[in-house]
Motif scaffolding. Structure first.
Motif, short mmCIF file in Angstrom:
data_model
loop_
_atom_site.label_atom_id
_atom_site.label_comp_id
_atom_site.label_asym_id
_atom_site.label_seq_id
_atom_site.Cartn_x
_atom_site.Cartn_y
_atom_site.Cartn_z
N ILE A 5 0.83 -1.20 0.00
CA ILE A 5 0.00 0.00 0.00
C ILE A 5 0.87 1.26 0.00
O ILE A 5 0.48 2.29 -0.56
N ALA A 6 2.06 1.17 0.62
CA ALA A 6 2.96 2.32 0.63
C ALA A 6 3.49 2.61 -0.78
O ALA A 6 3.64 3.77 -1.17
N TRP A 7 3.79 1.54 -1.54
CA TRP A 7 4.24 1.73 -2.92
C TRP A 7 3.13 2.32 -3.78
O TRP A 7 3.39 3.20 -4.62
N LEU A 8 1.90 1.88 -3.58
CA LEU A 8 0.79 2.45 -4.34
C LEU A 8 0.60 3.92 -4.01
O LEU A 8 0.37 4.75 -4.91
N ALA A 9 0.71 4.26 -2.73
CA ALA A 9 0.57 5.66 -2.32
C ALA A 9 1.70 6.50 -2.90
O ALA A 9 1.48 7.66 -3.30
N HIS A 10 2.90 5.92 -2.97
CA HIS A 10 4.04 6.65 -3.54
C HIS A 10 3.83 6.93 -5.03
O HIS A 10 4.12 8.03 -5.52
N ALA A 57 0.88 7.16 -6.53
CA ALA A 57 -0.20 8.14 -6.65
C ALA A 57 0.28 9.54 -6.33
O ALA A 57 -0.17 10.52 -6.93
N GLN A 58 1.21 9.66 -5.39
CA GLN A 58 1.75 10.97 -5.04
C GLN A 58 2.67 11.51 -6.14
O GLN A 58 2.67 12.70 -6.42
N ILE A 78 -7.67 0.52 -1.77
CA ILE A 78 -6.95 1.08 -2.93
C ILE A 78 -7.72 2.26 -3.52
O ILE A 78 -7.12 3.21 -4.03
N ARG A 91 -9.12 4.52 -1.97
CA ARG A 91 -8.77 5.73 -1.24
C ARG A 91 -7.45 6.33 -1.72
O ARG A 91 -7.15 7.49 -1.46
N VAL A 92 -6.66 5.52 -2.42
CA VAL A 92 -5.36 5.97 -2.91
C VAL A 92 -5.47 6.46 -4.36
O VAL A 92 -4.95 7.52 -4.70
N ARG A 97 -9.53 12.99 -5.61
CA ARG A 97 -9.71 11.54 -5.74
C ARG A 97 -11.19 11.23 -5.86
O ARG A 97 -12.03 11.91 -5.32
#
Length: 393
Positions: A334-339, A341-342, A365, A367-368, A392
């Motif tokens: 989830i941290a990689w997905l958030a990275h 998306a950022q 997901i 939410r990201v 989003r």
């Protein structure tokens, strides 16, 4: 005469406006409708319907506005079709019984059917009077009358005089699985142009302005040509629960590869979640470190992730891939997905599953990444979001 009709079209979701109103007015002035209501129907439909899925909405609006057919009549038709679903098995008649069946011409059968529908209040099966199934009545489906009106899709004796409401096509919808052409049409809207390079294109407006400022003496102004500047990164989830969606993903991949308006397109693969690496092949070989990928792809790239977002919850929380003993990125999925998306402000997640199944990991997901269903409407919404960015979904 037709302004109120245009408002009714808009109420039913058909996208019409001043341009369509002016076009219809001009067509009427030229007499393209030939002075008949049927001619006006054909002309207005040609000018007002821009999408296949709006054809039925246009027909219903036209029938309601010009012929007085209420929406309740359509609801009654749908109720009648429900009565005729799953017909009972019919009893085979003897030759004598078949000879005794009343035979009428088409006009008589039509009039009798109108009278029966005005009186009928419920479903009927194996009867000889009402509109039903598996009976000897001249109205219904799956029956044995050799000279009636067939209603519905169930097979019968193939001797009907007429098929009521026969249509050789289904209601056109925009929330169904995409074909390659629909994907290409949608992706065509995903474009961005800039002027760059040598000044080799004539700027007509600039030339006129410079010539006017130069007391009428011609002075040419050149400008760089307009070229596509859109770069797209496509990440595809493969294997496991995505196998049933392989066909639509192949069509999306094919349409994206054939698109000529992308300056650059990179297609990479992953399984379930991204754990620090993505792959150049669907066999998950030749991995690329995500951090190196982000160095190559600046935030101006558009990111499209395709996946069903269905996995075990621990896969989002795990720091390593469960199908590779050598991968341990030190950060949960989830941290990689958030990275991602950022890093990419213009990003979207396309989900081939129905929205009713977007719970559990899919809800996290969502939410990201802004998530859209992989249908025609969903892809158009995703393209619109990718072009404007923003909040989003």
């Amino acid at each position: 005469m037709f302004v109120e009709f245009l408002y009714e079209l808009r109420d039913r979701g058909v996208k019409v406006g001043p341009q369509e109103a002016m076009s219809i007015a001009q067509a009427l002035r030229l007499g393209l409708h030939k002075g008949t209501l049927d001619g006006f129907y054909e002309t207005a439909r040609a000018l007002c319907v821009h999408r296949e899925q709006d054809l039925d909405a246009f027909d219903r609006a036209f029938a309601h506005h010009f012929r007085g057919v209420p929406d309740e009549a359509i609801a009654l038709t749908e109720e009648l079709m429900e009565w005729l679903q799953q017909p009972k098995s019919r009893r085979e008649l003897t030759e004598l019984e078949q000879q005794l069946l009343q035979r009428m011409d088409l006009d008589q059968v039509r009039q009798q059917m109108r009278e029966r529908l005005a009186q009928q209040r419920q479903r009927h099966d194996r009867g000889n009077r009402w509109v039903g199934t598996a009976g000897t009545s001249p109205h219904g489906s799956g029956g044995t009358n050799l000279a009636g009106i067939k209603v519905g899709d169930a097979p019968g004796g193939r001797g009907a005089l007429e098929v009521a409401g026969e249509r050789h096509f289904k209601d056109l919808r925009s929330d169904v699985t995409l074909d390659t052409r629909q994907i290409e049409v949608a992706l065509r809207r995903l474009r961005a142009f800039v002027r760059e390079g040598a000044e080799e294109e004539l700027d007509i407006e600039g030339t006129i302005d410079k010539t006017a400022r130069n007391a009428g003496e011609l002075e040419l102004k050149l400008r760089p040509p307009r070229r596509s500047n859109l770069r797209v990164l496509l990440l595809l989830d493969v294997g496991g629960s995505m196998d049933p969606h392989a066909d639509v993903c192949e069509r999306l991949f094919s349409a994206a590869r054939r698109a000529t308006h992308f300056k650059e397109l990179r297609t990479l693969y992953f399984h379930n979640c991204i754990y620090g690496r993505v792959y150049e092949r669907a066999s998950l070989m030749r991995g690329i470190d995500v951090l190196h990928l982000l160095q190559d792809c600046d935030p101006s790239w558009r990111l499209i992730v395709v996946g069903d977002a269905l996995m075990s919850p621990w896969e989002l929380q795990s720091a390593g891939s469960r199908w590779s003993w050598t991968e341990d990125s030190g950060a949960p999925g989830i941290a990689w997905l958030a990275h991602l998306a950022q890093h990419f402000p213009h990003s979207a997640w396309l989900n081939p599953e129905r929205e009713i199944s977007w719970y559990g990991t899919a809800e996290i997901i969502r939410r990201v990444f802004p998530m859209y269903r992989l249908t025609q409407d969903g892809l158009l919404e995703a393209v619109h979001h990718l072009m404007r960015g923003g909040a989003r979904r």
